[in-house]
Structure formats: structure tokens, C-alpha cells
Design a protein around this motif. Structure first.
Motif, PDB file in Angstrom:
ATOM      1  N   LYS A 235     -22.452 -43.336   0.996  1.00  0.00           N
ATOM      2  CA  LYS A 235     -23.838 -43.826   0.969  1.00  0.00           C
ATOM      3  C   LYS A 235     -24.068 -45.393   1.589  1.00  0.00           C
ATOM      4  N   GLU A 236     -23.029 -46.214   1.624  1.00  0.00           N
ATOM      5  CA  GLU A 236     -23.017 -47.568   2.471  1.00  0.00           C
ATOM      6  C   GLU A 236     -22.896 -47.281   3.823  1.00  0.00           C
TER       7      GLU A 236
ATOM      8  N   LYS B 212     -23.569 -44.507   5.345  1.00  0.00           N
ATOM      9  CA  LYS B 212     -25.201 -43.965   5.962  1.00  0.00           C
ATOM     10  C   LYS B 212     -26.063 -45.054   6.147  1.00  0.00           C
ATOM     11  N   GLN B 213     -26.199 -45.959   5.122  1.00  0.00           N
ATOM     12  CA  GLN B 213     -27.326 -47.042   5.474  1.00  0.00           C
ATOM     13  C   GLN B 213     -26.749 -47.733   6.724  1.00  0.00           C
TER      14      GLN B 213
END
Length: 112
Positions: free
Chosen positions: A43-44, A46-47
Motif C-alpha cells: 500500500k505504501e 502504491k501511494q
């Protein structure tokens, strides 16, 4: 006879429970800490990529504007695609060279 069948059935149930215990233990755990860490890192990442793409788009547009001025590109032309050259077929005329083939397959050149 009935007792032996029930004993065999009991043994097979016991074997199945022992085999499936390892699988069910993983299912009953709410989260595995290693898997959770992996998902958090995904997730990190992707951000971060979304933020980089936004900055890269502005840089790309600035470079394209600079190149358009440098190469005098016409309005409406797309600089992100490759141009395909257009070739015209050349007509080739058939010239008779005076070659004849005999029945033996031998080519004979006749003087002109």
C-alpha cells in the motif's frame, strides 16, 4: 463385525482431523504479522508511485513543450508517437534481354 467397522471409521476420522488441524490453524488466525507487513508495504509503495506519477507528468509536459519549441512542431501534432515513413512503390519495367531457353533447359543469348 460392527465393532471393527466403527473402529476403522474412528481411525480414519482421527487421521483426517490430524491432517486438517495444520490447515485450520492458519485459517483461525486473524492476521499473520509477516503478511500484514507485506500488505502494508504494498500500500505504501502504491501511494508513493501515485505521487511520483503526478510529478513526472508535470516534468513530461514541460519537456514536451520545450521540444515543441525547439523542433517547431505544428499545433495538434502528437510528439509521443513515432512517425511512420511513407514509401511509394517504384515501377519496374520489364526489359527483354534476348534470353531464350531451349528444350534442354539451356539459356542461349541471342545477339541483338
Amino acid at each position: 463385525m460392527l465393532a471393527s467397522r466403527l473402529a476403522a471409521l474412528g481411525r480414519s476420522v482421527q487421521v483426517q482431523v490430524q491432517r486438517n488441524f495444520g490447515v485450520s490453524a492458519v485459517v483461525w488466525q486473524k492476521t499473520d504479522p509477516i503478511q500484514q507487513l507485506f500488505l502494508d508495504k504494498l500500500k505504501e509503495y502504491k501511494q508513493k508511485n501515485i505521487a511520483k506519477e503526478a510529478a513526472t507528468d508535470a516534468d513530461l509536459l514541460g519537456e514536451l513543450d520545450r521540444l515543441k519549441g525547439m523542433y517547431k512542431v505544428q499545433p495538434g501534432e502528437d510528439m509521443t508517437t513515432l512517425s511512420v515513413p511513407k514509401y511509394q512503390d517504384i515501377s519496374v519495367e520489364n526489359y527483354e534481354l534476348g534470353l531464350t531457353t531451349t528444350a534442354d533447359g539451356v539459356e542461349v543469348v541471342e545477339a541483338q
